[in-house]
Write a protein that holds these residues in place. Structure first.
Motif, mmCIF file in Angstrom:
data_model
loop_
_atom_site.group_PDB
_atom_site.id
_atom_site.type_symbol
_atom_site.label_atom_id
_atom_site.label_comp_id
_atom_site.label_asym_id
_atom_site.label_seq_id
_atom_site.Cartn_x
_atom_site.Cartn_y
_atom_site.Cartn_z
ATOM 1 N N TYR A 44 0.829 -1.204 0.000
ATOM 2 C CA TYR A 44 0.000 0.000 0.000
ATOM 3 C C TYR A 44 0.865 1.256 0.000
ATOM 4 C CZ TYR A 44 -4.439 -2.411 0.536
ATOM 5 O OH TYR A 44 -5.550 -3.173 0.306
ATOM 6 N N TYR A 45 2.031 1.179 0.622
ATOM 7 C CA TYR A 45 2.959 2.305 0.602
ATOM 8 C C TYR A 45 3.418 2.587 -0.827
ATOM 9 C CZ TYR A 45 7.165 5.057 1.683
ATOM 10 O OH TYR A 45 8.128 6.037 1.748
ATOM 11 N N THR A 46 3.667 1.515 -1.586
ATOM 12 C CA THR A 46 4.041 1.664 -2.985
ATOM 13 C C THR A 46 2.924 2.347 -3.770
ATOM 14 O OG1 THR A 46 5.533 -0.229 -3.048
ATOM 15 C CG2 THR A 46 4.507 0.390 -5.122
ATOM 16 N N CYS A 47 1.689 1.880 -3.551
ATOM 17 C CA CYS A 47 0.545 2.480 -4.249
ATOM 18 C C CYS A 47 0.402 3.957 -3.890
ATOM 19 C CB CYS A 47 -0.737 1.726 -3.908
ATOM 20 S SG CYS A 47 -0.797 0.026 -4.513
ATOM 21 N N TYR A 48 0.589 4.270 -2.610
ATOM 22 C CA TYR A 48 0.455 5.647 -2.152
ATOM 23 C C TYR A 48 1.539 6.545 -2.753
ATOM 24 C CZ TYR A 48 0.975 9.657 0.968
ATOM 25 O OH TYR A 48 1.123 10.927 1.466
ATOM 26 N N MET A 49 2.775 6.089 -2.738
ATOM 27 C CA MET A 49 3.887 6.915 -3.179
ATOM 28 C C MET A 49 3.918 7.098 -4.704
ATOM 29 S SD MET A 49 5.476 8.033 -0.559
ATOM 30 C CE MET A 49 7.012 8.611 -1.267
ATOM 31 N N THR A 50 3.356 6.166 -5.458
ATOM 32 C CA THR A 50 3.423 6.256 -6.925
ATOM 33 C C THR A 50 2.136 6.763 -7.553
ATOM 34 O OG1 THR A 50 2.784 3.912 -7.112
ATOM 35 C CG2 THR A 50 5.145 4.408 -7.070
ATOM 36 N N GLU A 51 1.086 6.950 -6.760
ATOM 37 C CA GLU A 51 -0.194 7.427 -7.297
ATOM 38 C C GLU A 51 -0.102 8.906 -7.673
ATOM 39 O OE1 GLU A 51 -3.327 7.598 -9.024
ATOM 40 O OE2 GLU A 51 -3.229 5.661 -7.957
ATOM 41 N N VAL A 52 -0.607 9.270 -8.847
ATOM 42 C CA VAL A 52 -0.561 10.661 -9.308
ATOM 43 C C VAL A 52 -1.906 11.371 -9.173
ATOM 44 C CG1 VAL A 52 1.339 10.211 -10.905
ATOM 45 C CG2 VAL A 52 -1.026 9.911 -11.693
ATOM 46 N N ASP A 53 -2.975 10.610 -9.005
ATOM 47 C CA ASP A 53 -4.306 11.212 -8.837
ATOM 48 C C ASP A 53 -4.512 11.517 -7.350
ATOM 49 O OD1 ASP A 53 -7.085 11.623 -8.378
ATOM 50 O OD2 ASP A 53 -7.556 10.556 -10.241
ATOM 51 N N PRO A 54 -4.647 12.803 -6.955
ATOM 52 C CA PRO A 54 -4.785 13.172 -5.539
ATOM 53 C C PRO A 54 -5.935 12.459 -4.839
ATOM 54 C CG PRO A 54 -4.402 15.120 -6.878
ATOM 55 C CD PRO A 54 -4.645 13.993 -7.832
ATOM 56 N N ARG A 55 -7.049 12.272 -5.516
ATOM 57 C CA ARG A 55 -8.199 11.611 -4.893
ATOM 58 C C ARG A 55 -7.894 10.154 -4.578
ATOM 59 N NH1 ARG A 55 -12.515 8.619 -6.695
ATOM 60 N NH2 ARG A 55 -11.729 8.760 -8.837
ATOM 61 N N ILE A 56 -7.290 9.448 -5.539
ATOM 62 C CA ILE A 56 -6.936 8.046 -5.325
ATOM 63 C C ILE A 56 -5.797 7.936 -4.319
ATOM 64 C CG2 ILE A 56 -6.207 5.901 -6.430
ATOM 65 C CD1 ILE A 56 -8.979 6.882 -7.240
ATOM 66 N N LYS A 57 -4.883 8.900 -4.346
ATOM 67 C CA LYS A 57 -3.753 8.895 -3.405
ATOM 68 C C LYS A 57 -4.248 8.917 -1.968
ATOM 69 C CE LYS A 57 0.732 11.182 -2.735
ATOM 70 N NZ LYS A 57 1.567 10.191 -3.424
ATOM 71 N N ALA A 58 -5.315 9.698 -1.713
ATOM 72 C CA ALA A 58 -5.896 9.766 -0.370
ATOM 73 C C ALA A 58 -6.478 8.413 0.054
ATOM 74 C CB ALA A 58 -6.969 10.845 -0.324
ATOM 75 N N ILE A 59 -7.030 7.691 -0.898
ATOM 76 C CA ILE A 59 -7.580 6.355 -0.595
ATOM 77 C C ILE A 59 -6.453 5.402 -0.217
ATOM 78 C CG2 ILE A 59 -8.785 4.362 -1.568
ATOM 79 C CD1 ILE A 59 -10.344 6.310 -3.339
ATOM 80 N N TRP A 60 -5.359 5.422 -0.986
ATOM 81 C CA TRP A 60 -4.218 4.567 -0.658
ATOM 82 C C TRP A 60 -3.658 4.922 0.719
ATOM 83 C CZ3 TRP A 60 -4.827 0.624 -3.231
ATOM 84 C CH2 TRP A 60 -4.919 0.565 -4.627
ATOM 85 N N GLU A 61 -3.639 6.197 1.039
ATOM 86 C CA GLU A 61 -3.123 6.624 2.344
ATOM 87 C C GLU A 61 -3.984 6.068 3.476
ATOM 88 O OE1 GLU A 61 -1.628 10.716 4.556
ATOM 89 O OE2 GLU A 61 -3.130 10.837 2.965
ATOM 90 N N GLN A 62 -5.307 6.065 3.280
ATOM 91 C CA GLN A 62 -6.198 5.528 4.301
ATOM 92 C C GLN A 62 -5.993 4.025 4.462
ATOM 93 O OE1 GLN A 62 -10.404 5.951 3.504
ATOM 94 N NE2 GLN A 62 -10.933 5.825 5.672
ATOM 95 N N PHE A 63 -5.885 3.320 3.334
ATOM 96 C CA PHE A 63 -5.647 1.878 3.405
ATOM 97 C C PHE A 63 -4.310 1.576 4.072
ATOM 98 C CE2 PHE A 63 -8.500 0.614 -0.440
ATOM 99 C CZ PHE A 63 -9.616 0.910 0.325
ATOM 100 N N LEU A 64 -3.303 2.387 3.790
ATOM 101 C CA LEU A 64 -1.996 2.199 4.421
ATOM 102 C C LEU A 64 -2.101 2.340 5.928
ATOM 103 C CD1 LEU A 64 1.066 1.865 4.401
ATOM 104 C CD2 LEU A 64 1.272 4.314 3.874
ATOM 105 N N SER A 65 -2.889 3.320 6.384
ATOM 106 C CA SER A 65 -3.051 3.504 7.837
ATOM 107 C C SER A 65 -3.731 2.292 8.467
ATOM 108 C CB SER A 65 -3.861 4.781 8.125
ATOM 109 O OG SER A 65 -5.203 4.650 7.684
ATOM 110 N N PHE A 66 -4.687 1.688 7.750
ATOM 111 C CA PHE A 66 -5.337 0.472 8.251
ATOM 112 C C PHE A 66 -4.305 -0.641 8.425
ATOM 113 C CE2 PHE A 66 -9.519 1.709 5.891
ATOM 114 C CZ PHE A 66 -9.809 2.616 6.900
ATOM 115 N N GLU A 67 -3.466 -0.811 7.415
ATOM 116 C CA GLU A 67 -2.491 -1.895 7.445
ATOM 117 C C GLU A 67 -1.423 -1.667 8.514
ATOM 118 O OE1 GLU A 67 -2.864 -4.639 5.993
ATOM 119 O OE2 GLU A 67 -4.537 -4.051 4.720
ATOM 120 N N ILE A 68 -1.040 -0.419 8.727
ATOM 121 C CA ILE A 68 -0.065 -0.131 9.778
ATOM 122 C C ILE A 68 -0.623 -0.502 11.144
ATOM 123 C CG2 ILE A 68 1.119 1.738 10.989
ATOM 124 C CD1 ILE A 68 1.528 3.106 8.299
ATOM 125 N N GLU A 69 -1.915 -0.240 11.357
ATOM 126 C CA GLU A 69 -2.536 -0.615 12.630
ATOM 127 C C GLU A 69 -2.582 -2.135 12.772
ATOM 128 O OE1 GLU A 69 -4.562 -0.502 16.320
ATOM 129 O OE2 GLU A 69 -3.167 0.802 15.250
#
Length: 264
Positions: A44-69
């Protein structure tokens, strides 16, 4: 197509038997859990760091936070039950993100370097010209492919329809060498219907269609050349719902008869 999928299944079963599992057998179940969660974080970190669409990037960031927990929870269980520090397994930093980019040059080189390699007794890898005459796989091929290979039937029909090698690549040099690369993988005991080149089909394309019957129309965009031109073959699955011609599907294991014609 069932025959083709059965052939693919047999090959994949061989792969699974050869590779077994890549999981470290010395890891405990809790360690496997921690590493599983860590790998999900990395993905998910890879998806977040390489995403260029701000809206989708925010979704990856949320999923990353879930996985970190989830990783934190797994780590807590590892510390409480096995008294092990999760940082000893995965460290404190996520790895450099993977990137999604072309690897055509790499794949091309792998094909050129390894397509002719075969495993022989003793665990040694040799190229096809160096194979011993008593190589066990030759006997297996003679028995397994005595009546032809479904994959080769598909290749023959697609090449016959296109009138060219079946290559979709941006590498022009590779496209020009496609036939040679495919042919160099032959090891001397190939299926009876092995295609040697798009201009040297093992049997007339109409005979392959007659041999496979309705299964031939399972090939997307299949076209049967007629009088030097490509004309779309009758699709027995749609349109007029015509039935396959009588006798177009011989018993399994038989070869097409000379002069057999596909229904046009």
């Amino acid at each position: 197509m069932r025959q083709l999928y059965a052939e693919i299944s047999a090959v994949e079963e061989e792969h699974v038997s050869q590779y077994e599992s890549l999981i470290d057998p010395s890891e405990t179940m809790l360690e496997k859990w921690v590493m599983h969660e860590f790998n999900e974080c990395a993905n998910y970190y890879t998806c977040y760091m390489t995403e260029v669409d701000p809206r989708i990037k925010a979704i990856w960031e949320q999923f990353l936070s879930f996985e970190i927990e989830q990783l934190r929870i797994a780590g807590e269980y590892l510390k409480r039950i096995e008294s092990k520090d999760p940082q000893e397994l995965c460290g404190i930093e996520l790895p450099t993100p993977a990137t999604f980019e072309t690897n055509r040059e790499y794949v091309t080189q792998v094909l050129k370097d390894t397509a002719t390699l075969r495993l022989i007794e003793g665990g040694e890898w040799v190229h096809v010209p160096e194979l011993p005459g008593n190589w066990p796989s030759h006997r297996y091929q003679e028995a397994e492919q005595a009546d032809g290979a479904p994959s080769e039937a598909v290749v023959a029909m697609r090449i016959g329809a296109a009138g060219a090698e079946l290559v979709r690549t941006g590498d022009k040099a590779m496209a020009q060498e496609a036939g040679r690369v495919r042919e160099m993988t032959h090891d001397g005991h190939d299926a009876a219907n092995t295609v040697e080149g798009y201009d040297r089909l093992p049997t007339p394309i109409s005979e392959e269609v007659a041999r496979l019957g309705p299964l031939a129309t399972e090939i997307d965009n299949y076209r049967l050349p007629t009088n030097g031109s490509n004309r779309k073959a009758t699709n027995w699955r749609s349109g007029s719902r015509e039935k396959a011609p009588a006798g177009a599907t011989p018993k399994a294991g038989t070869r097409p008869q000379t002069g057999a014609k596909a229904k046009k």
